[in-house]
Design a protein around this motif. Structure first.
Motif, mmCIF file in Angstrom:
data_model
loop_
_atom_site.group_PDB
_atom_site.id
_atom_site.type_symbol
_atom_site.label_atom_id
_atom_site.label_comp_id
_atom_site.label_asym_id
_atom_site.label_seq_id
_atom_site.Cartn_x
_atom_site.Cartn_y
_atom_site.Cartn_z
ATOM 1 N N ASP A 1 0.837 -1.190 0.000
ATOM 2 C CA ASP A 1 0.000 0.000 0.000
ATOM 3 C C ASP A 1 0.877 1.247 0.000
ATOM 4 O OD1 ASP A 1 0.927 0.247 2.616
ATOM 5 O OD2 ASP A 1 -0.994 -0.217 3.546
ATOM 6 N N THR A 2 0.236 2.394 -0.104
ATOM 7 C CA THR A 2 0.980 3.650 -0.226
ATOM 8 C C THR A 2 1.752 3.970 1.035
ATOM 9 O OG1 THR A 2 -0.817 4.408 -1.661
ATOM 10 C CG2 THR A 2 0.769 6.064 -0.924
ATOM 11 N N GLU A 3 1.152 3.738 2.192
ATOM 12 C CA GLU A 3 1.803 4.068 3.464
ATOM 13 C C GLU A 3 3.127 3.338 3.620
ATOM 14 O OE1 GLU A 3 1.044 3.415 8.276
ATOM 15 O OE2 GLU A 3 -0.625 3.197 6.864
ATOM 16 N N ARG A 4 3.143 2.039 3.380
ATOM 17 C CA ARG A 4 4.380 1.262 3.557
ATOM 18 C C ARG A 4 5.388 1.578 2.461
ATOM 19 N NH1 ARG A 4 -0.349 -0.218 6.306
ATOM 20 N NH2 ARG A 4 0.314 -1.138 8.280
ATOM 21 N N MET A 5 4.930 1.822 1.253
ATOM 22 C CA MET A 5 5.854 2.200 0.200
ATOM 23 C C MET A 5 6.544 3.509 0.548
ATOM 24 S SD MET A 5 5.275 2.449 -3.917
ATOM 25 C CE MET A 5 3.821 3.469 -3.795
ATOM 26 N N ALA A 6 5.789 4.467 1.090
ATOM 27 C CA ALA A 6 6.374 5.748 1.480
ATOM 28 C C ALA A 6 7.414 5.573 2.576
ATOM 29 C CB ALA A 6 5.273 6.701 1.942
ATOM 30 N N GLN A 7 7.168 4.655 3.508
ATOM 31 C CA GLN A 7 8.143 4.403 4.570
ATOM 32 C C GLN A 7 9.467 3.929 3.991
ATOM 33 O OE1 GLN A 7 6.291 1.602 7.243
ATOM 34 N NE2 GLN A 7 4.705 3.048 7.910
ATOM 35 N N MET A 8 9.415 3.046 3.015
ATOM 36 C CA MET A 8 10.636 2.523 2.401
ATOM 37 C C MET A 8 11.354 3.609 1.605
ATOM 38 S SD MET A 8 9.440 -1.337 1.285
ATOM 39 C CE MET A 8 7.699 -1.012 1.032
ATOM 40 N N ILE A 9 10.610 4.384 0.846
ATOM 41 C CA ILE A 9 11.229 5.446 0.055
ATOM 42 C C ILE A 9 11.836 6.510 0.957
ATOM 43 C CG2 ILE A 9 10.710 7.348 -1.539
ATOM 44 C CD1 ILE A 9 8.716 5.462 -2.914
ATOM 45 N N ASP A 10 11.143 6.867 2.029
ATOM 46 C CA ASP A 10 11.660 7.870 2.962
ATOM 47 C C ASP A 10 12.933 7.397 3.659
ATOM 48 O OD1 ASP A 10 9.561 9.492 2.289
ATOM 49 O OD2 ASP A 10 8.380 9.078 4.091
ATOM 50 N N ALA A 11 13.078 6.060 3.788
ATOM 51 C CA ALA A 11 14.274 5.504 4.416
ATOM 52 C C ALA A 11 15.454 5.417 3.460
ATOM 53 C CB ALA A 11 13.971 4.129 5.000
ATOM 54 N N GLY A 12 15.224 5.706 2.184
ATOM 55 C CA GLY A 12 16.314 5.684 1.219
ATOM 56 C C GLY A 12 16.289 4.530 0.242
ATOM 57 N N ALA A 13 15.247 3.677 0.299
ATOM 58 C CA ALA A 13 15.152 2.570 -0.653
ATOM 59 C C ALA A 13 14.838 3.120 -2.044
ATOM 60 C CB ALA A 13 14.080 1.583 -0.217
ATOM 61 N N GLU A 14 15.506 2.602 -3.058
ATOM 62 C CA GLU A 14 15.335 3.073 -4.434
ATOM 63 C C GLU A 14 14.248 2.245 -5.118
ATOM 64 O OE1 GLU A 14 19.129 3.100 -6.345
ATOM 65 O OE2 GLU A 14 19.975 4.576 -4.927
ATOM 66 N N ILE A 15 13.008 2.597 -4.843
ATOM 67 C CA ILE A 15 11.874 1.846 -5.367
ATOM 68 C C ILE A 15 11.534 2.346 -6.769
ATOM 69 C CG2 ILE A 15 9.476 1.182 -4.992
ATOM 70 C CD1 ILE A 15 11.475 0.138 -2.889
ATOM 71 N N SER A 16 11.552 1.438 -7.729
ATOM 72 C CA SER A 16 11.254 1.790 -9.118
ATOM 73 C C SER A 16 9.809 1.541 -9.494
ATOM 74 C CB SER A 16 12.157 1.003 -10.074
ATOM 75 O OG SER A 16 13.519 1.347 -9.905
ATOM 76 N N SER A 17 9.165 0.549 -8.863
ATOM 77 C CA SER A 17 7.827 0.165 -9.302
ATOM 78 C C SER A 17 7.069 -0.526 -8.187
ATOM 79 C CB SER A 17 7.916 -0.773 -10.518
ATOM 80 O OG SER A 17 8.560 -1.987 -10.157
ATOM 81 N N ASN A 18 5.755 -0.606 -8.355
ATOM 82 C CA ASN A 18 4.891 -1.388 -7.482
ATOM 83 C C ASN A 18 3.897 -2.120 -8.364
ATOM 84 O OD1 ASN A 18 3.668 -2.451 -5.188
ATOM 85 N ND2 ASN A 18 2.421 -0.641 -4.783
ATOM 86 N N GLN A 19 3.858 -3.439 -8.250
ATOM 87 C CA GLN A 19 2.940 -4.255 -9.031
ATOM 88 C C GLN A 19 1.652 -4.437 -8.227
ATOM 89 O OE1 GLN A 19 2.778 -8.790 -10.727
ATOM 90 N NE2 GLN A 19 4.741 -7.724 -10.858
ATOM 91 N N ILE A 20 0.541 -3.935 -8.774
ATOM 92 C CA ILE A 20 -0.716 -3.957 -8.042
ATOM 93 C C ILE A 20 -1.873 -4.327 -8.982
ATOM 94 C CG2 ILE A 20 -0.209 -2.424 -6.096
ATOM 95 C CD1 ILE A 20 -1.796 -1.070 -9.264
ATOM 96 N N GLN A 21 -2.989 -4.674 -8.378
ATOM 97 C CA GLN A 21 -4.195 -4.970 -9.137
ATOM 98 C C GLN A 21 -4.877 -3.656 -9.502
ATOM 99 O OE1 GLN A 21 -6.659 -8.376 -7.849
ATOM 100 N NE2 GLN A 21 -8.285 -6.872 -7.582
ATOM 101 N N PHE A 22 -5.222 -3.491 -10.783
ATOM 102 C CA PHE A 22 -5.799 -2.236 -11.249
ATOM 103 C C PHE A 22 -6.622 -2.528 -12.496
ATOM 104 C CE2 PHE A 22 -4.581 2.446 -12.487
ATOM 105 C CZ PHE A 22 -5.889 2.844 -12.240
ATOM 106 N N SER A 23 -7.896 -2.219 -12.456
ATOM 107 C CA SER A 23 -8.773 -2.447 -13.600
ATOM 108 C C SER A 23 -10.014 -1.591 -13.444
ATOM 109 C CB SER A 23 -9.170 -3.930 -13.689
ATOM 110 O OG SER A 23 -10.118 -4.265 -12.681
ATOM 111 N N LEU A 24 -10.894 -1.682 -14.429
ATOM 112 C CA LEU A 24 -12.170 -0.991 -14.340
ATOM 113 C C LEU A 24 -13.024 -1.520 -13.194
ATOM 114 C CD1 LEU A 24 -12.935 -0.836 -18.157
ATOM 115 C CD2 LEU A 24 -12.632 1.147 -16.666
ATOM 116 N N LEU A 25 -12.758 -2.750 -12.743
ATOM 117 C CA LEU A 25 -13.474 -3.303 -11.603
ATOM 118 C C LEU A 25 -12.760 -3.045 -10.284
ATOM 119 C CD1 LEU A 25 -14.686 -6.776 -12.949
ATOM 120 C CD2 LEU A 25 -15.799 -4.536 -13.091
#
Length: 473
Positions: free
Chosen positions: A294-318
């Protein structure tokens, strides 16, 4: 467990002998999974969900998934979490087939030819699948093809109809060639711990036998943190887990490693992301990604200096949960979203247009999962109005498929955060349809028509992958 699975069976199911349902009950889906092969189920249109007893046997047990606009399917948080962890392993053990093309119609253009040979003949007037216009953040030149070949279908539980099955053996190895020839040069795979079975070995064999050239492809795999390592994360553990896919794939370097974390109660995911970042700087991997964070945990990693390039998630019209928070954050930080489930396991296809709910056979894990979330999206009647709108747009653009319009909507997500979508395939039949995705673009009128339907549905209230972890939708 497929750690980012759109097939996590987290819906509301009744596993009991079925009785005939009144037609006044909103959209009920029924399918027997205990006694039928998936391809047999795919050919049966059943208006009656009564159990069929054979002489000397008990009635077949059926799974019923309610997908109405007035009653949202639910499961207890504990049950959802357990299924999210174990569903794929259980499905494989039970022999449940996923993504059966004869049932769902897949994402194949109406009337498109099916060639089983490795050298699939391409339609001359279709473009090749392009690369993303820019490389992923924190990389110099890692730009995936805009359609990524999802390799979960090679895990062993997706054979479906034997006549169209090319998910194992030499056929699975050979089928990589036509995808690459069409421009689909990025493969998404993972270890057995994430439910991908031998898919890394299959890709490795395609490289070894020369069906694809290592310099022409990008290999995306996963680091699955699902056990005790979550409370005792070390750099040694991470490096050991990186060595295994390199051996299975037969390569010296992994282009992208996407981390999945099962238990948010264990906070070591920040450490793991930093260890992966160190591995990137050491040249062991090309980029660090996430899956189903989720966004909260991704932000924690990025704020700590992790070089995050992508996040694979479920995304559709549904499933528009990424629109709530994730899309805006990723646009701000330059993180790419790599969506899966963009055609909802085949539900977003011409095969389901104007089909009565009682005629829908849920013969795959994908269909059961997405049928279970229809109540959250807007219900079955709303779903049919969406399909009719997509069909009209497809006709406007030369008859492209409903599935391609649905996938195109995700590709054209605002803020340019979706460089590519992940589409699984059991065979090379899908190649031309992947190419057709780039023969048209949705204009403002198209997007407005789709948005009008979406606004009549239900808006998600939670961030990505909260429901699968026991939270709300």
């Amino acid at each position: 467990h497929r750690c980012h699975s759109p097939h996590a069976q987290a819906g509301w199911y009744l596993d009991r002998p079925a009785t005939r349902r009144s037609r006044s009950i909103p959209a009920m889906f029924a399918a027997s999974v205990a006694t039928f092969p998936a391809h047999a189920l795919a050919t049966r249109r059943r208006r009656d969900a009564r159990p069929v007893s054979e002489k000397g046997t008990s009635p077949r047990r059926v799974i019923i998934a309610r997908a109405s606009s007035d009653e949202t399917p639910r499961a207890s948080p504990a049950e959802i979490t357990r299924r999210a962890v174990l569903s794929t392993a259980a499905g494989l053990a039970a022999g449940v087939s996923a993504n059966d093309d004869r049932a769902s119609g897949g994402i194949v253009l109406p009337g498109s030819p099916f060639a089983f040979e490795p050298n699939v003949a391409f339609a001359a007037d279709l473009p090749s699948v392009p690369r993303a216009s820019s490389p992923l953040k924190h990389t110099r030149d890692l730009a995936p093809s805009r359609v990524i070949k999802g390799c979960w279908q090679l895990s062993g539980g997706h054979r479906g109809d034997a006549a169209t099955d090319r998910t194992s053996g030499a056929a699975a190895v050979e089928d990589f060639a036509p995808f690459v020839a069409a421009g689909v040069t990025t493969f998404d795979t993972g270890p057995e711990a994430c439910g991908y079975g031998p898919s890394e070995l299959v890709i490795g064999e395609a490289l070894k036998q020369g069906f694809v050239n290592r310099d022409d492809v990008q290999l995306f795999t996963k680091l699955c943190c699902v056990g005790r390592e979550q409370s005792n994360m070390t750099a040694d553990w991470v490096n050991q887990k990186l060595d295994l896919p390199k051996r299975r794939l037969g390569v010296d370097k992994l282009d992208l490693v996407q981390m999945y974390w099962n238990d948010y109660g264990q906070k070591k995911y920040v450490d793991a992301a930093l260890f992966l970042t160190e591995a990137k700087h050491d040249g062991k991997i090309g980029a660090v990604g996430l899956t189903n964070f989720d966004t909260e945990r991704m932000a924690q990693m990025i704020d700590a200096g992790a070089e995050i390039s992508s996040n694979q998630i479920q995304f559709s019209l549904l499933d528009r949960r990424p629109e709530k928070v994730m899309v805006g954050y990723c646009q701000k930080k330059g993180v790419a979203l790599l969506p899966y489930g963009v055609v909802a396991g085949g539900l977003l296809s011409d095969a389901f247009l104007d089909r009565p709910g009682e005629d829908v056979v849920l013969d795959t894990s994908s269909k059961r999962k997405y049928a279970s979330v229809l109540g959250y999206a807007g219900g079955y009647n709303w779903f049919q109005s969406l399909l009719r709108t997509l069909r009209g747009i497809g006709d406007k653009h030369g008859g492209v498929s409903v599935a391609n319009v649905a996938a195109r909507w995700v590709l054209q997500s605002p803020n340019d955060v979706v460089p590519a979508v992940i589409l699984g395939a059991r065979n090379a039949r899908h190649v031309d349809d992947h190419r057709a995705l780039f023969s048209f673009a949705l204009d403002e009128q198209d997007l407005g028509s789709i948005r009008d339907v979406l606004d009549r549905g239900k808006k998600p209230k939670e961030d990505c992958y909260q429901w699968e972890r026991g939270g709300g939708w």
